[in-house]
Write a protein that holds these residues in place. Structure first.
Motif, PDB file in Angstrom:
ATOM      1  N   ASN A  74       0.961  -1.646   0.240  1.00 32.18           N
ATOM      2  CA  ASN A  74       0.099   0.076   0.044  1.00 32.18           C
ATOM      3  C   ASN A  74       0.459   1.252   0.151  1.00 32.18           C
ATOM      4  OD1 ASN A  74      -2.643  -1.237   0.823  1.00 32.18           O
ATOM      5  ND2 ASN A  74      -1.663  -2.251   2.241  1.00 32.18           N
ATOM      6  N   PHE A  75       0.611   2.848  -0.821  1.00 31.90           N
ATOM      7  CA  PHE A  75       1.193   3.206  -0.871  1.00 31.90           C
ATOM      8  C   PHE A  75       0.099   4.593  -0.723  1.00 31.90           C
ATOM      9  CE2 PHE A  75       0.184   3.405  -5.152  1.00 31.90           C
ATOM     10  CZ  PHE A  75       0.187   4.794  -5.659  1.00 31.90           C
ATOM     11  N   MET A  76       0.868   5.707  -0.075  1.00 32.35           N
ATOM     12  CA  MET A  76       0.348   7.210  -0.223  1.00 32.35           C
ATOM     13  C   MET A  76       0.285   7.690  -1.066  1.00 32.35           C
ATOM     14  SD  MET A  76       1.136   7.573   3.922  1.00 32.35           S
ATOM     15  CE  MET A  76       0.031   6.528   5.018  1.00 32.35           C
ATOM     16  N   PRO A  77      -0.676   8.184  -1.857  1.00 36.34           N
ATOM     17  CA  PRO A  77      -1.014   9.392  -3.532  1.00 36.34           C
ATOM     18  C   PRO A  77       0.062  10.060  -3.079  1.00 36.34           C
ATOM     19  CG  PRO A  77      -2.348   7.779  -3.769  1.00 36.34           C
ATOM     20  CD  PRO A  77      -1.679   7.516  -2.352  1.00 36.34           C
ATOM     21  N   ASN A  78      -0.534  11.372  -1.470  1.00 36.41           N
ATOM     22  CA  ASN A  78      -0.102  12.096  -1.225  1.00 36.41           C
ATOM     23  C   ASN A  78       1.510  12.399  -0.965  1.00 36.41           C
ATOM     24  OD1 ASN A  78      -2.489  13.387  -2.259  1.00 36.41           O
ATOM     25  ND2 ASN A  78      -3.161  13.158  -0.297  1.00 36.41           N
ATOM     26  N   ALA A  79       2.167  11.112  -0.066  1.00 35.61           N
ATOM     27  CA  ALA A  79       3.024  11.375  -0.094  1.00 35.61           C
ATOM     28  C   ALA A  79       4.462  11.411  -0.678  1.00 35.61           C
ATOM     29  CB  ALA A  79       3.020   9.703   0.993  1.00 35.61           C
ATOM     30  N   VAL A  80       4.154  11.047  -2.380  1.00 33.47           N
ATOM     31  CA  VAL A  80       4.768  10.929  -3.741  1.00 33.47           C
ATOM     32  C   VAL A  80       4.546  11.818  -4.194  1.00 33.47           C
ATOM     33  CG1 VAL A  80       5.543   9.706  -5.735  1.00 33.47           C
ATOM     34  CG2 VAL A  80       3.837   8.351  -3.420  1.00 33.47           C
ATOM     35  N   TYR A  81       5.720  13.149  -4.293  1.00 27.40           N
ATOM     36  CA  TYR A  81       6.375  13.842  -4.986  1.00 27.40           C
ATOM     37  C   TYR A  81       6.215  14.047  -5.991  1.00 27.40           C
ATOM     38  CZ  TYR A  81      11.342  14.035  -3.975  1.00 27.40           C
ATOM     39  OH  TYR A  81      12.259  13.576  -3.637  1.00 27.40           O
ATOM     40  N   LYS A  82       7.556  13.335  -6.554  1.00 30.43           N
ATOM     41  CA  LYS A  82       7.649  11.994  -8.026  1.00 30.43           C
ATOM     42  C   LYS A  82       7.719  10.988  -8.258  1.00 30.43           C
ATOM     43  CE  LYS A  82      10.484  13.839 -11.682  1.00 30.43           C
ATOM     44  NZ  LYS A  82      12.211  14.485 -12.511  1.00 30.43           N
ATOM     45  N   ALA A  83       7.198  10.279  -8.987  1.00 30.24           N
ATOM     46  CA  ALA A  83       6.714   9.068  -9.055  1.00 30.24           C
ATOM     47  C   ALA A  83       8.479   8.372  -9.072  1.00 30.24           C
ATOM     48  CB  ALA A  83       6.356   8.325 -10.109  1.00 30.24           C
ATOM     49  N   GLU A  84       9.314   8.804  -9.978  1.00 29.85           N
ATOM     50  CA  GLU A  84      10.257   7.981 -10.854  1.00 29.85           C
ATOM     51  C   GLU A  84      11.686   8.457  -9.678  1.00 29.85           C
ATOM     52  OE1 GLU A  84       8.785   9.572 -14.064  1.00 29.85           O
ATOM     53  OE2 GLU A  84       8.684  10.597 -12.367  1.00 29.85           O
ATOM     54  N   THR A  85      12.092   9.298  -8.841  1.00 26.88           N
ATOM     55  CA  THR A  85      12.319   9.078  -7.505  1.00 26.88           C
ATOM     56  C   THR A  85      11.961   9.173  -6.414  1.00 26.88           C
ATOM     57  OG1 THR A  85      13.171  12.111  -7.956  1.00 26.88           O
ATOM     58  CG2 THR A  85      13.374  11.745  -5.765  1.00 26.88           C
ATOM     59  N   CYS A  86      10.826   9.205  -5.799  1.00 31.19           N
ATOM     60  CA  CYS A  86      10.417   8.244  -4.690  1.00 31.19           C
ATOM     61  C   CYS A  86      10.196   6.873  -5.089  1.00 31.19           C
ATOM     62  CB  CYS A  86       8.844   8.614  -4.999  1.00 31.19           C
ATOM     63  SG  CYS A  86       8.457  10.422  -4.150  1.00 31.19           S
ATOM     64  N   ILE A  87      10.396   6.287  -5.900  1.00 26.59           N
ATOM     65  CA  ILE A  87      10.249   4.932  -6.057  1.00 26.59           C
ATOM     66  C   ILE A  87      12.252   4.268  -6.116  1.00 26.59           C
ATOM     67  CG2 ILE A  87      11.059   4.781  -8.776  1.00 26.59           C
ATOM     68  CD1 ILE A  87       8.577   2.277  -6.379  1.00 26.59           C
ATOM     69  N   GLN A  88      13.220   5.389  -5.762  1.00 28.43           N
ATOM     70  CA  GLN A  88      14.576   4.652  -5.736  1.00 28.43           C
ATOM     71  C   GLN A  88      14.296   3.768  -4.940  1.00 28.43           C
ATOM     72  OE1 GLN A  88      16.139   5.048  -8.441  1.00 28.43           O
ATOM     73  NE2 GLN A  88      14.978   5.732  -9.824  1.00 28.43           N
ATOM     74  N   THR A  89      14.203   4.178  -3.670  1.00 31.20           N
ATOM     75  CA  THR A  89      14.065   3.466  -2.389  1.00 31.20           C
ATOM     76  C   THR A  89      13.272   1.918  -2.507  1.00 31.20           C
ATOM     77  OG1 THR A  89      14.171   5.472  -1.213  1.00 31.20           O
ATOM     78  CG2 THR A  89      14.483   3.639   0.018  1.00 31.20           C
ATOM     79  N   THR A  90      12.967   1.892  -2.881  1.00 34.41           N
ATOM     80  CA  THR A  90      12.468   1.042  -2.826  1.00 34.41           C
ATOM     81  C   THR A  90      13.215  -0.034  -4.538  1.00 34.41           C
ATOM     82  OG1 THR A  90       9.688   1.926  -2.595  1.00 34.41           O
ATOM     83  CG2 THR A  90       9.860  -0.089  -3.778  1.00 34.41           C
ATOM     84  N   LEU A  91      13.546   0.600  -5.121  1.00 35.99           N
ATOM     85  CA  LEU A  91      14.538  -0.321  -6.439  1.00 35.99           C
ATOM     86  C   LEU A  91      15.115  -0.383  -5.811  1.00 35.99           C
ATOM     87  CD1 LEU A  91      13.900   2.186  -9.441  1.00 35.99           C
ATOM     88  CD2 LEU A  91      12.420   0.062  -8.704  1.00 35.99           C
ATOM     89  N   ALA A  92      16.418   0.451  -4.371  1.00 36.03           N
ATOM     90  CA  ALA A  92      17.221  -0.264  -4.047  1.00 36.03           C
ATOM     91  C   ALA A  92      17.259  -1.099  -3.052  1.00 36.03           C
ATOM     92  CB  ALA A  92      17.624   0.937  -3.436  1.00 36.03           C
ATOM     93  N   ALA A  93      15.988  -1.169  -2.126  1.00 33.62           N
ATOM     94  CA  ALA A  93      15.154  -2.570  -1.189  1.00 33.62           C
ATOM     95  C   ALA A  93      15.389  -3.784  -2.061  1.00 33.62           C
ATOM     96  CB  ALA A  93      14.020  -2.318  -0.361  1.00 33.62           C
ATOM     97  N   ALA A  94      15.067  -3.563  -2.809  1.00 34.26           N
ATOM     98  CA  ALA A  94      14.684  -4.501  -4.130  1.00 34.26           C
ATOM     99  C   ALA A  94      16.065  -5.571  -4.022  1.00 34.26           C
ATOM    100  CB  ALA A  94      13.355  -4.990  -5.186  1.00 34.26           C
ATOM    101  N   LYS A  95      16.562  -4.369  -4.350  1.00 39.10           N
ATOM    102  CA  LYS A  95      18.393  -5.667  -5.254  1.00 39.10           C
ATOM    103  C   LYS A  95      18.518  -6.076  -4.225  1.00 39.10           C
ATOM    104  CE  LYS A  95      22.213  -3.997  -8.121  1.00 39.10           C
ATOM    105  NZ  LYS A  95      22.975  -2.535  -8.690  1.00 39.10           N
ATOM    106  N   GLN A  96      18.970  -4.833  -2.994  1.00 38.27           N
ATOM    107  CA  GLN A  96      19.516  -5.527  -1.929  1.00 38.27           C
ATOM    108  C   GLN A  96      19.469  -6.780  -1.332  1.00 38.27           C
ATOM    109  OE1 GLN A  96      19.434  -2.513   1.653  1.00 38.27           O
ATOM    110  NE2 GLN A  96      20.983  -4.533   2.820  1.00 38.27           N
ATOM    111  N   TYR A  97      17.766  -6.972  -1.371  1.00 40.14           N
ATOM    112  CA  TYR A  97      17.060  -8.515  -0.745  1.00 40.14           C
ATOM    113  C   TYR A  97      16.707  -9.369  -1.748  1.00 40.14           C
ATOM    114  CZ  TYR A  97      17.192  -5.091   2.829  1.00 40.14           C
ATOM    115  OH  TYR A  97      17.169  -4.517   3.881  1.00 40.14           O
ATOM    116  N   GLU A  98      17.169  -8.715  -3.225  1.00 44.41           N
ATOM    117  CA  GLU A  98      16.931  -9.768  -4.539  1.00 44.41           C
ATOM    118  C   GLU A  98      14.992 -10.108  -4.107  1.00 44.41           C
ATOM    119  OE1 GLU A  98      19.488 -13.428  -3.781  1.00 44.41           O
ATOM    120  OE2 GLU A  98      21.219 -11.905  -3.552  1.00 44.41           O
ATOM    121  N   PHE A  99      14.789  -9.833  -4.119  1.00 42.19           N
ATOM    122  CA  PHE A  99      13.088  -8.996  -4.272  1.00 42.19           C
ATOM    123  C   PHE A  99      13.243  -8.706  -5.600  1.00 42.19           C
ATOM    124  CE2 PHE A  99       9.007  -8.981  -4.404  1.00 42.19           C
ATOM    125  CZ  PHE A  99       7.960  -9.960  -3.836  1.00 42.19           C
ATOM    126  N   ASP A 100      12.626  -9.520  -7.260  1.00 39.89           N
ATOM    127  CA  ASP A 100      12.148  -9.510  -8.479  1.00 39.89           C
ATOM    128  C   ASP A 100      10.974  -8.476  -8.207  1.00 39.89           C
ATOM    129  OD1 ASP A 100      10.854  -9.139 -10.869  1.00 39.89           O
ATOM    130  OD2 ASP A 100      10.884 -11.161 -11.202  1.00 39.89           O
TER     131      ASP A 100
END
Length: 235
Positions: A74-100
């Motif tokens: 679940n995500f909070m749309p009002n907490a996302v100021y720019k999708a491409e920027t705010c997704i970077q932490t998620t992508l980094a976590a997925a890479k670190q924990y090897e989650f597709d």
């Protein structure tokens, strides 16, 4: 933030395939306390950090539990100021924990009173371009935003439990659901019936053509575990 939290996981069942489509990550306190005890501490000041922390923690725990299905976050749309920027932490976590990342489903609720619907549509479009799936939660319970289905198309739409409760006894609910199912079919959207609590609710929804289900009948949320679902026999 001055508080911590964890997650419970509840399966979304694929009745046609007889297995789990995804597990939804549901925020909980560190000792399994309910979501409200956590969400009551979220403010405009810490909303962004909370939203980012939720994504990382959900991916980390899913990976540690060996989740091999899709993961609903679940995500909070009002907490996302720019999708491409705010997704970077998620992508980094997925890479670190090897989650597709192709197994991630980002879910938002219709009951959230957005200040800018165009902003949400922009987030959905950006996430879909990145290869993520989108689910619209609690459909039929909150603010009516039909333009979400005309301007963009989520992959999944979750019927609110208020429509599902005792549906087998209520022709008006049945008519509304049948109309939504026709719309979803025409748009290529998968329908999830959430809040299923009885065999009668499940059987009516299944007979109406619904494939995906979530609710206490199938499995209660498991705190930091992946509960195996019960799938009723077809009648």
């Amino acid at each position: 933030m001055d508080f911590d939290f964890s997650f419970a996981f509840q399966p979304v069942v694929d009745a046609q395939a007889g297995g789990v489509l995804a597990y939804e990550a549901l925020v909980r306190g560190l000792n399994g306390e309910g979501a409200l005890q956590v969400l009551d501490r979220v403010s405009r000041k810490n909303m962004y950090r909370f939203d980012q922390a939720c994504r990382v923690k959900a991916v980390k725990l899913a990976a540690e539990l060996g989740m091999d299905s899709r993961l609903c976050i679940n995500f909070m749309p009002n907490a996302v100021y720019k999708a491409e920027t705010c997704i970077q932490t998620t992508l980094a976590a997925a890479k670190q924990y090897e989650f597709d990342t192709s197994r991630l489903i980002f879910e938002f609720t219709e009951v959230e009173n957005l200040t800018d619907t165009d902003h949400l549509i922009g987030i959905i479009d950006a996430y879909e371009e990145m290869g993520f799936s989108i689910a619209l939660d609690d459909y039929g319970a909150g603010y009516s935003r039909m333009n979400l289905l005309t301007d963009t198309t989520p992959q999944f739409l979750k019927l609110d439990m208020s429509l599902i409760r005792d549906v087998e006894k209520h022709p008006r609910k049945q008519a509304v659901i049948e109309g939504i199912l026709l719309t979803n079919y025409r748009l290529g959207i998968g329908t999830i019936a959430e809040g299923i609590e009885t065999e009668a609710e499940y059987q009516w929804c299944r007979s109406a053509g619904i494939r995906y289900f979530q609710g206490y009948l199938l499995a209660r949320p498991g705190f930091e575990t992946l509960p195996a679902p019960y799938i009723p026999d077809e009648q």
